[in-house]
Design a protein around this motif. Sequence first.
Motif, PDB file in Angstrom:
ATOM      1  N   LEU A   1      10.144   2.103   2.658  1.00  0.00           N
ATOM      2  CA  LEU A   1      10.608   0.823   2.127  1.00  0.00           C
ATOM      3  C   LEU A   1      11.359   1.104   0.825  1.00  0.00           C
ATOM      4  O   LEU A   1      11.176   2.149   0.210  1.00  0.00           O
ATOM      5  CB  LEU A   1       9.426  -0.118   1.844  1.00  0.00           C
ATOM      6  N   LEU A   2      12.179   0.135   0.381  1.00  0.00           N
ATOM      7  CA  LEU A   2      12.931   0.325  -0.857  1.00  0.00           C
ATOM      8  C   LEU A   2      12.184  -0.196  -2.082  1.00  0.00           C
ATOM      9  O   LEU A   2      12.738  -0.199  -3.180  1.00  0.00           O
ATOM     10  CB  LEU A   2      14.294  -0.375  -0.755  1.00  0.00           C
ATOM     11  N   LEU A   3      10.928  -0.605  -1.898  1.00  0.00           N
ATOM     12  CA  LEU A   3      10.198  -1.209  -3.014  1.00  0.00           C
ATOM     13  C   LEU A   3      10.035  -0.265  -4.198  1.00  0.00           C
ATOM     14  O   LEU A   3      10.120  -0.692  -5.358  1.00  0.00           O
ATOM     15  CB  LEU A   3       8.825  -1.694  -2.534  1.00  0.00           C
ATOM     16  N   SER A   4       9.787   1.000  -3.931  1.00  0.00           N
ATOM     17  CA  SER A   4       9.622   1.928  -5.057  1.00  0.00           C
ATOM     18  C   SER A   4      10.929   2.089  -5.828  1.00  0.00           C
ATOM     19  O   SER A   4      10.929   2.241  -7.053  1.00  0.00           O
ATOM     20  CB  SER A   4       9.123   3.292  -4.554  1.00  0.00           C
ATOM     21  N   ARG A   5      12.060   2.043  -5.133  1.00  0.00           N
ATOM     22  CA  ARG A   5      13.354   2.072  -5.803  1.00  0.00           C
ATOM     23  C   ARG A   5      13.525   0.815  -6.647  1.00  0.00           C
ATOM     24  O   ARG A   5      13.974   0.873  -7.801  1.00  0.00           O
ATOM     25  CB  ARG A   5      14.475   2.191  -4.759  1.00  0.00           C
ATOM     26  N   TYR A   6      13.147  -0.335  -6.107  1.00  0.00           N
ATOM     27  CA  TYR A   6      13.273  -1.573  -6.874  1.00  0.00           C
ATOM     28  C   TYR A   6      12.413  -1.521  -8.134  1.00  0.00           C
ATOM     29  O   TYR A   6      12.831  -1.997  -9.192  1.00  0.00           O
ATOM     30  CB  TYR A   6      12.846  -2.777  -6.030  1.00  0.00           C
ATOM     31  N   LEU A   7      11.221  -0.952  -8.014  1.00  0.00           N
ATOM     32  CA  LEU A   7      10.334  -0.872  -9.173  1.00  0.00           C
ATOM     33  C   LEU A   7      10.971  -0.044 -10.284  1.00  0.00           C
ATOM     34  O   LEU A   7      10.897  -0.397 -11.467  1.00  0.00           O
ATOM     35  CB  LEU A   7       8.993  -0.260  -8.757  1.00  0.00           C
ATOM     36  N   ARG A   8      11.631   1.047  -9.912  1.00  0.00           N
ATOM     37  CA  ARG A   8      12.306   1.874 -10.914  1.00  0.00           C
ATOM     38  C   ARG A   8      13.518   1.156 -11.505  1.00  0.00           C
ATOM     39  O   ARG A   8      13.819   1.328 -12.683  1.00  0.00           O
ATOM     40  CB  ARG A   8      12.727   3.211 -10.298  1.00  0.00           C
ATOM     41  N   GLU A   9      14.193   0.377 -10.689  1.00  0.00           N
ATOM     42  CA  GLU A   9      15.393  -0.304 -11.174  1.00  0.00           C
ATOM     43  C   GLU A   9      15.073  -1.444 -12.134  1.00  0.00           C
ATOM     44  O   GLU A   9      15.798  -1.662 -13.108  1.00  0.00           O
ATOM     45  CB  GLU A   9      16.214  -0.834  -9.986  1.00  0.00           C
ATOM     46  N   VAL A  10      13.992  -2.185 -11.870  1.00  0.00           N
ATOM     47  CA  VAL A  10      13.722  -3.367 -12.693  1.00  0.00           C
ATOM     48  C   VAL A  10      12.973  -3.041 -13.981  1.00  0.00           C
ATOM     49  O   VAL A  10      13.038  -3.819 -14.940  1.00  0.00           O
ATOM     50  CB  VAL A  10      12.951  -4.456 -11.912  1.00  0.00           C
TER      51      VAL A  10
ATOM     52  N   GLY B   1       0.805  -1.213   0.000  1.00  0.00           N
ATOM     53  CA  GLY B   1       0.000   0.000   0.000  1.00  0.00           C
ATOM     54  C   GLY B   1       0.838   1.263   0.000  1.00  0.00           C
ATOM     55  O   GLY B   1       1.837   1.377  -0.719  1.00  0.00           O
ATOM     56  N   ALA B   2       0.462   2.208   0.839  1.00  0.00           N
ATOM     57  CA  ALA B   2       1.161   3.496   0.889  1.00  0.00           C
ATOM     58  C   ALA B   2       2.631   3.331   1.235  1.00  0.00           C
ATOM     59  O   ALA B   2       3.496   4.038   0.710  1.00  0.00           O
ATOM     60  CB  ALA B   2       0.481   4.421   1.894  1.00  0.00           C
ATOM     61  N   ALA B   3       2.921   2.372   2.138  1.00  0.00           N
ATOM     62  CA  ALA B   3       4.321   2.135   2.497  1.00  0.00           C
ATOM     63  C   ALA B   3       5.115   1.668   1.276  1.00  0.00           C
ATOM     64  O   ALA B   3       6.313   1.949   1.157  1.00  0.00           O
ATOM     65  CB  ALA B   3       4.417   1.104   3.614  1.00  0.00           C
ATOM     66  N   GLY B   4       4.451   0.973   0.352  1.00  0.00           N
ATOM     67  CA  GLY B   4       5.133   0.467  -0.822  1.00  0.00           C
ATOM     68  C   GLY B   4       5.621   1.547  -1.762  1.00  0.00           C
ATOM     69  O   GLY B   4       6.643   1.382  -2.432  1.00  0.00           O
ATOM     70  N   VAL B   5       4.883   2.656  -1.845  1.00  0.00           N
ATOM     71  CA  VAL B   5       5.301   3.739  -2.728  1.00  0.00           C
ATOM     72  C   VAL B   5       6.097   4.811  -1.993  1.00  0.00           C
ATOM     73  O   VAL B   5       6.587   5.756  -2.609  1.00  0.00           O
ATOM     74  CB  VAL B   5       4.082   4.389  -3.439  1.00  0.00           C
ATOM     75  N   SER B   6       6.218   4.665  -0.675  1.00  0.00           N
ATOM     76  CA  SER B   6       7.002   5.624   0.097  1.00  0.00           C
ATOM     77  C   SER B   6       8.474   5.236   0.066  1.00  0.00           C
ATOM     78  O   SER B   6       8.842   4.156  -0.409  1.00  0.00           O
ATOM     79  CB  SER B   6       6.521   5.637   1.548  1.00  0.00           C
ATOM     80  N   HIS B   7       9.304   6.111   0.621  1.00  0.00           N
ATOM     81  CA  HIS B   7      10.715   5.794   0.750  1.00  0.00           C
ATOM     82  C   HIS B   7      11.013   5.096   2.064  1.00  0.00           C
ATOM     83  O   HIS B   7      12.178   4.812   2.364  1.00  0.00           O
ATOM     84  CB  HIS B   7      11.556   7.064   0.616  1.00  0.00           C
TER      85      HIS B   7
END
Length: 387
Positions: free
Chosen positions: A349-358, A341-347
């Motif tokens: 967690l690193l998930l949003s960075r991973y999404l941009r990297e992959v 959820g919101a934590a996933g698109v926040s900084h």
Amino acid sequence: MTDLVERTTRFVRDVVIPVEEEHGGVVPSQSEPLRAELQRAAREAGVFGPHLPVEYGGHGLGMSDRAPVFQAAGYSLFGPLAVNAAAPDEGNAHLLDLVATPAQKEKYLAPLASGEVRSCFAMTEPSPGAGSDPAALTTRAERIAGGWRITGRKWFITGADGAAYAICMARTTGAPGDRGGATMFLVDAGNPGMTVLRHIPTIDEGTPGGHCEVIFADCEVPGDAVLGEVDDGFRYAQVRLGPARMTHCMRWLGLARRAHDIAVTRAADRRLFGARLAELGMAQQMIADNEIDLAAADGLITRACWELDQGEPAAQATAIAKTFVAEAVGRIVDRAVQLCGAAGVSHDLLLSRYLREVRPFRIYDGPSETHRWAIARRAVRRVGGRT
């Protein structure tokens, strides 16, 4: 090999992930001190250079044995960098080991294998030059007294800024569109004819040296700068690209596992609507779909690596694996973001960075569409058709 997987897993968890989190998953612009420190720690942990020849301080793993080790390293964005198995250096080391002369290995492979230097592979060009179709190569090299003169423009050359040398692909015979006539050249960074013009801003920021535009303007190199044989560059590119596509898949699948683990841990703890998130049907579907994509991707990598270890071209197997894994990794990370959820698109967690990297992996190393075109052509040829 199992022991190396376990040691790499511990090293990434205990040493690399804290550094990755400190930097938010973004390689700093001045990355050499960070790279040197992580690689020193990897040597101490006995996990440095899993793919490198033993005589150059590595573990000498074949493609199949690399898969679980590279996935363990890829569990962090900084893991491949730490064990000296990041692109493009890993692919260049493989190419040099197979093609370079003894003198070239001493000058170029040895310092690359030790982590003393970085390198880049200069093949891609802006339109209408070489990109998805390498045969469109426009950069040219002409013979001069004592060597060659290279002229052309390259872009999206990963790691070019700060690289000690480039492996440059240039046309030595024929015209753009011809399937032969390319040659590889080793060009030192200090050559006045080679200029890193600019960094190309991209959504991924996890590579030391960035993705750069590089100009070769009357770039003169000696005769012994030729890597392999003249006019055989496209054949050598296949020696590099098939295995490199698989090691890309291994690393990114490792990061997808990390994203999935983050999401499943959160789903197991998060309570809403009177139950844990992991007990809700739609969340369970996303978790299950991630498990399926992870298992299928791993299986395709295993098959392609087995073919490569047998000495087969493995063109169909590597194309299938690259296409599926690039898309599966994107799906896995995207579902992980959604589950958090919101934590996933926040900084936080690193998930949003991973999404941009992959995301760029569906384009880098050949777009999915190009691979699908080639896969279909091979399938039709197999049954005697023409396409």
